[in-house]
Design an enzyme around this catalytic site. Structure first.
Site, PDB file in Angstrom:
ATOM      1  N   ASP A 119      59.366 -43.247   8.275  1.00 23.76           N
ATOM      2  CA  ASP A 119      59.832 -41.909   8.634  1.00 23.76           C
ATOM      3  C   ASP A 119      61.082 -42.069   9.489  1.00 23.76           C
ATOM      4  OD1 ASP A 119      59.960 -39.103   9.078  1.00 23.76           O
ATOM      5  OD2 ASP A 119      57.788 -38.969   9.168  1.00 23.76           O
ATOM      6  N   GLY A 146      63.728 -44.868   8.912  1.00 26.46           N
ATOM      7  CA  GLY A 146      64.750 -44.775   7.880  1.00 26.46           C
ATOM      8  C   GLY A 146      64.865 -43.371   7.336  1.00 26.46           C
ATOM      9  N   ASP A 147      65.571 -43.236   6.234  1.00 26.11           N
ATOM     10  CA  ASP A 147      65.862 -41.940   5.624  1.00 26.11           C
ATOM     11  C   ASP A 147      65.453 -42.000   4.156  1.00 26.11           C
ATOM     12  OD1 ASP A 147      66.907 -39.639   4.525  1.00 26.11           O
ATOM     13  OD2 ASP A 147      68.952 -39.965   5.218  1.00 26.11           O
ATOM     14  N   PHE A 148      64.425 -41.230   3.779  1.00 26.80           N
ATOM     15  CA  PHE A 148      63.955 -41.326   2.390  1.00 26.80           C
ATOM     16  C   PHE A 148      64.927 -40.736   1.383  1.00 26.80           C
ATOM     17  CE2 PHE A 148      60.880 -37.888   4.075  1.00 26.80           C
ATOM     18  CZ  PHE A 148      61.752 -36.832   3.831  1.00 26.80           C
ATOM     19  N   HIS A 151      57.318 -30.426  -0.531  1.00 27.18           N
ATOM     20  CA  HIS A 151      57.438 -28.963  -0.416  1.00 27.18           C
ATOM     21  C   HIS A 151      58.486 -28.537   0.611  1.00 27.18           C
ATOM     22  CE1 HIS A 151      54.204 -28.154   2.953  1.00 27.18           C
ATOM     23  NE2 HIS A 151      55.059 -29.077   3.299  1.00 27.18           N
TER      24      HIS A 151
END
Length: 348
Positions: free
Chosen positions: A208, A234-236, A254
């Site tokens: 996350d 991190g950055d998904f 969502h």
């Protein structure tokens, strides 16, 4: 009954429904006041008089009495004698010390950061634009990053919501043939900790943003799984960690548009081994509205006004998975964690 009597009864029932719904925001703010004033903690095992609660909360006696009576009418307190109150089983969930507490959830979803955008729902419906961005001049998650106290409430609220799914998911899916799990957007680690605790052969990764992971190490240590789990920031939208055979994505898609959801899933697909699986845990809307599940439809509108995401039907999930080169193999409702379902997807 005559036709006239039927129409009269229907009108009366309709009026009652509309009035109750119109008062809905008032009920929500009554809960917010109860949490902010620590009403449940002050009553404790009770009963307590309104004067005792008012003294503990440092409020005037009469206004506190009126708040306690409103909470009683809402089913969260009980009044045993005039001016004497105790907490009902539902009311205990407003206490931060309860194992299934929803106190942070109430604080978060009655906060002006959430509520103000709802005032512009009609505008979002007309334009399709995210009301939050217009009201606050930035997107929701950037706003969270700039307001640490609100970010803390958000993370705690997500952890509280995850706890019910955490009690169900470990036995709802056969993890025995896998060795490792990455929880994409796993936040506090509540869900993954439950999976690892139930399946000692598994190793895990909680992935996350740094802000989202603020409580993850503590959660993993509390469950005794920290030695089997790595915490990675991190950055998904850029990538997800490679090296595991299960990718768990709960209450993430969502929050985002279809294109953004595809990007997240595509990154999972890129690192998925041939025999791996992506597990999506989200509500799945029926093709025709189920009036018993009003919360999911309100959540859908909340996604619209605050973050630009949406709740989805099975067909919607199949489409975003297809665009990410994944194929949905099953959708299983998690009855004990309604309205969530477990969506399994594999490489297509």
């Amino acid at each position: 009954m005559t036709n006239t009597e039927v129409r009269t009864a229907q009108t009366a029932a309709g009026r009652e429904l509309v009035v109750r719904l119109a008062f809905g925001s008032m009920a929500a703010h009554t809960l917010r006041a109860a949490v902010r004033l620590s009403v449940v903690e002050l009553i404790g095992d009770g009963p307590r008089t309104a004067a005792e609660v008012a003294a503990g909360a440092r409020t005037a006696h009469q206004p506190m009495t009126r708040l306690l009576r409103a909470l009683t009418a809402l089913g969260l307190l009980a009044e045993h004698a005039p001016d004497t109150f105790s907490v009902t089983p539902a009311g205990t969930l407003l206490g931060p010390g309860h194992p299934d507490s929803l106190a942070s959830f109430v604080r978060m979803f009655t906060d002006p950061a959430i509520v103000r955008a709802w005032e512009h729902l009609d505008s979002s419906v007309r334009t399709g634009e995210i009301a939050f961005d217009s009201v606050f001049g930035t997107d929701f998650f950037s706003h969270l990053a700039r307001h640490p106290e609100l970010s803390t409430d958000f993370n705690a609220a997500m952890s509280q919501v995850a706890s019910e799914t955490a009690a169900v998911l470990p036995r709802a899916f056969d993890f025995s043939r896998f060795t490792s799990v990455t929880d994409v957007g796993g936040g506090s680690g509540t869900l993954l900790a439950a999976v690892l605790e139930a399946h000692p052969h598994l190793a895990g990764v909680v992935f996350d943003t740094a802000d989202g992971l603020a409580e993850a190490a503590k959660t993993l240590a509390r469950h005794g799984v920290d030695e089997r789990c790595t915490v990675i920031a991190g950055d998904f939208f850029q990538s997800v960690p490679h090296g595991t055979d299960v990718y768990l994505v709960k209450s993430i898609l969502h929050d985002w548009t279809d294109a953004q959801a595809v990007t997240i899933l595509r990154h999972c697909r890129r690192v998925l081994p041939p025999d791996g699986v992506v597990l999506i845990v989200e509500p799945v809307l029926p093709e025709v509205v189920d009036a018993e599940d009003e919360g999911t439809y309100l959540s859908d509108l909340n996604m619209m006004v605050n973050v630009g995401g949406r709740e989805r039907t099975r067909a919607d999930f199949e489409e975003v998975c297809r665009r990410a080169a994944l194929r949905v193999t099953s959708v299983t409702p998690l009855a004990e964690a309604a309205p969530y379902s477990l969506i399994e997807a594999v490489a297509d």
